[in-house]
Design an enzyme around this catalytic site. Structure first.
Site, PDB file in Angstrom:
ATOM      1  N   ASP A 134       0.877  -1.346   0.047  1.00  0.00           N
ATOM      2  CA  ASP A 134      -0.022  -0.108  -0.063  1.00  0.00           C
ATOM      3  C   ASP A 134       0.859   1.087   0.002  1.00  0.00           C
ATOM      4  O   ASP A 134       2.086   1.223   0.375  1.00  0.00           O
ATOM      5  CB  ASP A 134      -0.809   0.022   1.193  1.00  0.00           C
ATOM      6  CG  ASP A 134      -1.834  -0.959   1.078  1.00  0.00           C
ATOM      7  OD1 ASP A 134      -2.330  -1.268   0.125  1.00  0.00           O
ATOM      8  OD2 ASP A 134      -2.721  -1.102   2.243  1.00  0.00           O
ATOM      9  N   ARG A 184      -0.910  -0.806  -8.779  1.00  0.00           N
ATOM     10  CA  ARG A 184      -2.314  -0.230  -8.544  1.00  0.00           C
ATOM     11  C   ARG A 184      -2.370   1.449  -8.541  1.00  0.00           C
ATOM     12  O   ARG A 184      -1.500   2.119  -7.831  1.00  0.00           O
ATOM     13  CB  ARG A 184      -2.685  -0.714  -6.960  1.00  0.00           C
ATOM     14  CG  ARG A 184      -4.031   0.087  -6.627  1.00  0.00           C
ATOM     15  CD  ARG A 184      -4.334  -0.193  -5.043  1.00  0.00           C
ATOM     16  NE  ARG A 184      -4.300  -1.542  -4.692  1.00  0.00           N
ATOM     17  CZ  ARG A 184      -3.809  -1.767  -3.032  1.00  0.00           C
ATOM     18  NH1 ARG A 184      -3.614  -1.041  -2.352  1.00  0.00           N
ATOM     19  NH2 ARG A 184      -3.960  -3.184  -2.710  1.00  0.00           N
TER      20      ARG A 184
END
Ligand code: FDA
Length: 308
Positions: A134, A184
């Site tokens: 992340d 992402r």
């Protein structure tokens, strides 16, 4: 940035508010809309349900900004336990994990975070799945990308996250659009100063589309994380323009957000991955979700007021 959004994101960093909010039992009704539960079993059960519905998942053991070395190690242990449970449930082909480096020691020492992340990646590799790192606030971007590059020497499939609100992201997307690179792309969820991030939504969206094109025209595997209907449509259109096959990119959405749209996209033949957070440390995650949508905040505040 909208004043309410800034206020909620400021509350996300306040220990006093965290203590008050996490003590009110009914807050949990709102929490469970976005968080799959507290245990490994809860996370695996949620993943099993998603996979049965034709979706895939990335599981996040909640926690961030750890300043305790032992806790950072225990977080890596929790991921290893999770990966065992995912493999035992026969889900490794569809279910990966997402890791915040700040939860495994990045604030204490980048090398400690790297060592813990290595343990998680080794466990994922041996169970036949992947890991995505992340991205957190902009003060951690360089460090996270450094750790990513070191992990990728051993495991080229380690996924990165880029945030379209950052001015630097167009250049990062170009650098990461290489073979085997899983990236992402999201808008970005933290309160950031205007010198590093676009302050208005329009510019964030424009930058998102610019990066969509960069990633789709490159050789990597892009993962488009957004619930924005306009961006979803643009991604689908640009993917076919770039001749992308359905298995060469994916959509990603959050657990509890636009579930009907998640299923609709999967039924159209797209790969759709749902980000599933679980664990007891849900406060910071929940506050970022509330900041994204005033209607969620209303629901949350009503649940607090009616029980105090
Ligand atoms: P936007 O916020 O404009 O929302 C578009 C529409 O989606 C809204 O109008 C609403 O209908 C719906 N929606 C969006 N959020 C909602 C919510 N919370 N509740 C209900 N409806 C909602 N960020 C980050 O900084 N680092 C990261 O690593 C990640 N990782 C990540 C993974 C995945 C899979 C997703 C989907 C998102 C992230 N994010 C993230 C969060 C991301 O940066 C962003 O804050 C949210 O996705 C919201 O942005 P949207 O693109 O959905 O658009």
């Amino acid at each position: 940035m909208h004043p309410l959004r800034s206020l909620i994101l400021a509350a996300a960093g306040s220990d006093t508010i965290r203590r008050a909010v996490t003590r009110v039992p009914v807050t949990r009704n709102v929490v469970w809309r976005f968080v799959a539960g507290e245990s490994t079993q809860d996370a695996v059960a949620a993943a099993r349900g998603l996979v049965a519905a034709g979706l895939t998942a990335t599981l996040d053991y909640l926690g961030e900004d750890t300043t305790d070395e032992e806790l950072a190690g225990r977080t890596a242990d929790a991921y290893v336990e999770l990966l065992d449970a995912v493999a035992a449930a026969g889900l490794a082909q569809y279910v990966e994990v997402s890791v915040k480096l700040s939860a495994v020691g990045q604030l204490l020492d980048e090398e400690l975070a790297l060592a813990n992340a290595r343990r998680v990646c080794a466990a994922a590799a041996s169970r036949g799945t992947t890991v995505t790192l992340d991205m957190e606030d902009h003060t951690t971007t360089d460090s996270t990308l450094r750790v990513l590059m070191r992990l990728r020497r051993e495991w080229p499939w380690v996924g990165a996250v880029l945030q379209a609100y950052l001015r630097r992201t167009a250049a990062d997307a170009a650098a990461l659009a290489m073979p085997d690179s899983r990236v992402r792309l999201c808008k970005g969820a933290y309160a950031e100063p205007a010198d590093v991030a676009f302050p208005d939504r329009h510019h964030v969206d424009l930058n998102y589309v610019r990066c969509v094109n960069t990633l789709l025209s490159g050789d990597g595997y892009p993962m488009f994380a957004t619930h924005d209907p306009r961006l979803v449509e643009i991604v689908a259109d640009r993917a076919s323009h770039h001749g992308r096959k359905a298995d060469s990119f994916e959509f990603q959405m959050l657990y509890g957000v636009r579930p009907a749209e998640q299923r609709r996209l999967a039924e159209l033949g797209h790969v759709v991955r749902v980000y599933v957070p679980y664990g007891t440390q849900w406060y910071g995650y929940l506050m970022r979700r509330l900041a994204e949508r005033p209607a969620n905040t209303g629901l949350f505040l009503r649940s607090l007021v009616s029980h105090t």
